[in-house]
Design an enzyme around this catalytic site. Sequence first.
Site, PDB file in Angstrom:
ATOM      1  N   LYS A   1      69.112  -6.210   8.189  1.00 26.61           N
ATOM      2  CA  LYS A   1      69.578  -4.996   7.339  1.00 26.61           C
ATOM      3  C   LYS A   1      68.397  -3.774   7.559  1.00 26.61           C
ATOM      4  CE  LYS A   1      72.346  -7.670   4.742  1.00 26.61           C
ATOM      5  NZ  LYS A   1      72.095  -9.284   4.374  1.00 26.61           N
TER       6      LYS A   1
ATOM      7  N   TRP B   1      73.772 -13.126  -4.081  1.00 27.38           N
ATOM      8  CA  TRP B   1      72.575 -13.812  -3.080  1.00 27.38           C
ATOM      9  C   TRP B   1      71.545 -14.690  -4.086  1.00 27.38           C
ATOM     10  CZ3 TRP B   1      74.079 -14.327   1.377  1.00 27.38           C
ATOM     11  CH2 TRP B   1      74.703 -13.522   1.968  1.00 27.38           C
TER      12      TRP B   1
ATOM     13  N   ASP C   1      63.360 -12.137  -2.768  1.00 27.09           N
ATOM     14  CA  ASP C   1      64.383 -11.826  -1.530  1.00 27.09           C
ATOM     15  C   ASP C   1      64.308 -10.466  -1.283  1.00 27.09           C
ATOM     16  OD1 ASP C   1      66.242 -11.664   0.372  1.00 27.09           O
ATOM     17  OD2 ASP C   1      67.946 -12.661  -0.968  1.00 27.09           O
TER      18      ASP C   1
END
Length: 362
Positions: A198, A103, A174
């Site tokens: 999530k 990511w 993030d």
Amino acid sequence: MTERIYNFSAGPAVLPEPVLEQAREDLWSLGDSGVGILEHSHRGGPFDAVIEAAEADCRSLAGVGDDHAVLFLQGGASTQFFMLPANLLPEGGTADYVNTGSWSKKAIKEAKLYGNVHVAGSSEDENFSYIPDLASLSCSDSPTYLHFTSNNTIFGTQFPSEPTPPAGAFLACDGSSDAFSRPIDLTRYGVYYAGAQKNLGPSGVTLVVIRRDLLERKERELPTMLRYATHAEQGSRYNTPPTFGIYLMGRVFRWIQDQGGLELLGKQNEEKAALLYDVLDESAFYEAAAKAGTRSLMNVTFRTPSPELDAQFVKESEAAGLSGLKGHRSVGGMRASIYNAFPRQGCQVLAEFMKDFAQRNG
Ligand SMILES: *Cc1c(COP(=O)(O)O)cnc(C)c1O
């Protein structure tokens, strides 16, 4: 009704059962309005109450004051990978990134479209199995911001605490896969973003908390929809927002408060993860994929002695009602995603399954 099983999916992931039960009712009629949550106008009174409560609960959980705007956007965390530099990285400017996995790499790739990227630290040398020591990060001279990925969903590592940006730079994060899983001081952040699917709700809504003074910067011309200021000025309702996602995220924030807030939820999450790490640490059969010290409380990654046994583990666990344990292809082995809503009992059941599997195959 069908029984629910233990869902270790990395995302979209398990949601709190009381939230789902409430949502089932609100789908039919939100309160006594006679109109379901999916069918309410985003500009009507009932939805005003929904979005105001979601924002207020988000603020009170994470201590967010007036210096920050709370936005509910679309496009996932992946849109934030470019929206952040597009809005805030000046032409010719530099942003520092800590590269701790897939990511982070995707975020870095997008930032390069708008300016220079300096990698202030990386764990790529050992397939991202650890978080670089925060004291050893080497930032550039005057970056606009320092970006990190607080939890690395795929590799199973997590920052023990946030890095400190150099003077004059703001911190960007993030937080998709560990958002609101432990106490966090969002006042330290310039921009904090998290896709909901999530820890916070369904896919399709992204939480963005941004320092208000940053909204005044205008580094380049951008389409209206891509400017943070547009959404801040319009209370996340410049266009039709993801109303159901905002509703559900609000219910999850309320559920976290019912758990006793982030302090207590963080303790629960530590205990849940410890149930699994204890098995790994005591076993000669399993190997933890991430190094001790910076292991994730959200995604527990591990291997058996062989890929064949890994495959057998996944197959047998699935049959035992433990779903979604196959690891990401870039790490192999298994990954147990045990986000906020994942029940402690599911961790106990998996821990027992792991011990039993090791005994039978060790
Ligand atoms: C899942 C995930 C993403 C991608 O989120 P989307 O909402 O699918 O764009 C980004 N970062 C992290 C850390 C993730 O876990």
